[in-house]
Design an enzyme around this catalytic site. Structure first.
Site, PDB file in Angstrom:
ATOM      1  N   MET A  81     -35.656  -4.716  71.507  1.00 26.17           N
ATOM      2  CA  MET A  81     -34.995  -3.444  71.202  1.00 26.17           C
ATOM      3  C   MET A  81     -34.453  -3.458  69.765  1.00 26.17           C
ATOM      4  SD  MET A  81     -32.943  -3.261  74.848  1.00 26.17           S
ATOM      5  CE  MET A  81     -32.584  -1.507  74.887  1.00 26.17           C
ATOM      6  N   ASP A 240     -36.001  -4.536  76.799  1.00 24.00           N
ATOM      7  CA  ASP A 240     -35.985  -5.783  77.564  1.00 24.00           C
ATOM      8  C   ASP A 240     -34.663  -6.042  78.278  1.00 24.00           C
ATOM      9  OD1 ASP A 240     -34.541  -6.415  75.281  1.00 24.00           O
ATOM     10  OD2 ASP A 240     -35.885  -8.012  74.623  1.00 24.00           O
TER      11      ASP A 240
END
Length: 288
Positions: A81, A240
């Site tokens: 991210m 994630d």
């Protein structure tokens, strides 16, 4: 037999797995890609390396398992991210992606905090804004690479770039968006206040959907490159952090888990954002 294909785009490589519809692992592989350090505090990756790894890993899984591309029901993603990847109107990367570890935008984060205040930003976004957040990296990009910013049609996250390469459609999901430092956590929409403070046009931010929504279907060109069947469903997927929560079996408000590894954290699900009075916690949107 029918299968689900999952790719986890990490910092060092694409960890890919093929599952049957009961969740049993049929095959797994990893395709590595490099990390660049062009100058102090700068950490970058070439998004075309992500795509090459995706194609390599997908073909390897089909080969290992003996599965036919026609048996793949859908493909989806978990991914690192807080990247900053500007693309043009045709989806072509305008530069390497500044990934989560990039810390060059400290000055820009400070400027945004100076305009709005750290606590109001935390209450709005659920994030304690820093150089690691994508909104600060976008501001750095606009300031230091202004000509490329003018050509930018969209800022994408790693999994969203792969979804575009597969389908030709640009978009993102709420879980990835919630860690960028510019999502209004209560409204589940891009914060115009944060974007204005950073000097970023709202039109350059992708439309958002649930992580479980379909992004589109694999195009003929993508099928030739990655080995999947044209028309295969592509599901948006998630950041994630949110995917790790699901992977730990946490799916209801009040449940929590602890992850121990290179980094460690404790996370819990709640119906609403949790704003800590001392701003010690941060909030991510869950997959659904």
């Amino acid at each position: 037999m029918e299968y689900l294909l999952a790719h986890d785009l990490g910092t060092s490589g694409d960890k890919a797995m093929l599952f049957d519809t009961e969740g049993k692992v049929i095959a797994e592989t990893t395709a590595a890609y490099p990390i660049g350090y062009p100058f102090e505090k700068a950490v970058e990756q070439d998004p075309l390396d992500w795509w090459a790894a995706f194609c390599k890993a997908s073909r390897e899984l089909l080969g290992k398992s003996g599965a036919s591309p026609a048996d793949i029901l859908a493909v989806s993603f978990s991914a690192q991210m807080n990247s900053c990847l500007p693309v043009d109107a045709q989806g072509r990367p305008l530069r390497s992606a500044m990934i989560w570890a990039d810390q060059r935008a400290g000055e820009q984060a400070g400027q945004i905090i100076g305009k709005l205040g750290l606590e109001p930003i935390y209450r709005l976004t659920g994030q304690r804004l820093s150089a690691s957040h994508a909104i600060a990296k976008m501001a750095w990009f606009k300031e230091h690479e202004a000509e490329l910013y003018k050509k930018t049609a969209m800022f994408l996250q790693p999994k969203d770039f792969l979804a575009f390469m597969l389908t030709g459609n640009m978009g993102s999901d709420y879980s990835d968006a919630s860690h960028l430092g510019c999502l209004d956590m209560e409204r589940l929409a891009w914060s115009e206040e944060m974007l204005d403070a950073a000097g970023i046009s709202k039109g350059r931010m992708p439309d958002l959907s649930l992580s479980t929504a379909g992004t589109g279907k694999v195009t003929r060109q993508a099928a030739r490159e990655c080995g999947l069947l044209e028309g295969t469903l592509v599901v948006t997927g998630g950041g994630d952090g949110a995917c790790a929560t699901a992977g730990a079996g946490v799916s209801r408000a009040g449940e929590a888990y602890c992850a121990m590894g290179t980094s460690a954290w404790i996370a819990a699900l709640s119906e609403n954002p949790y704003f800590d009075p001392e701003m010690r916690t941060f909030n991510l949107i869950y997959l659904d």
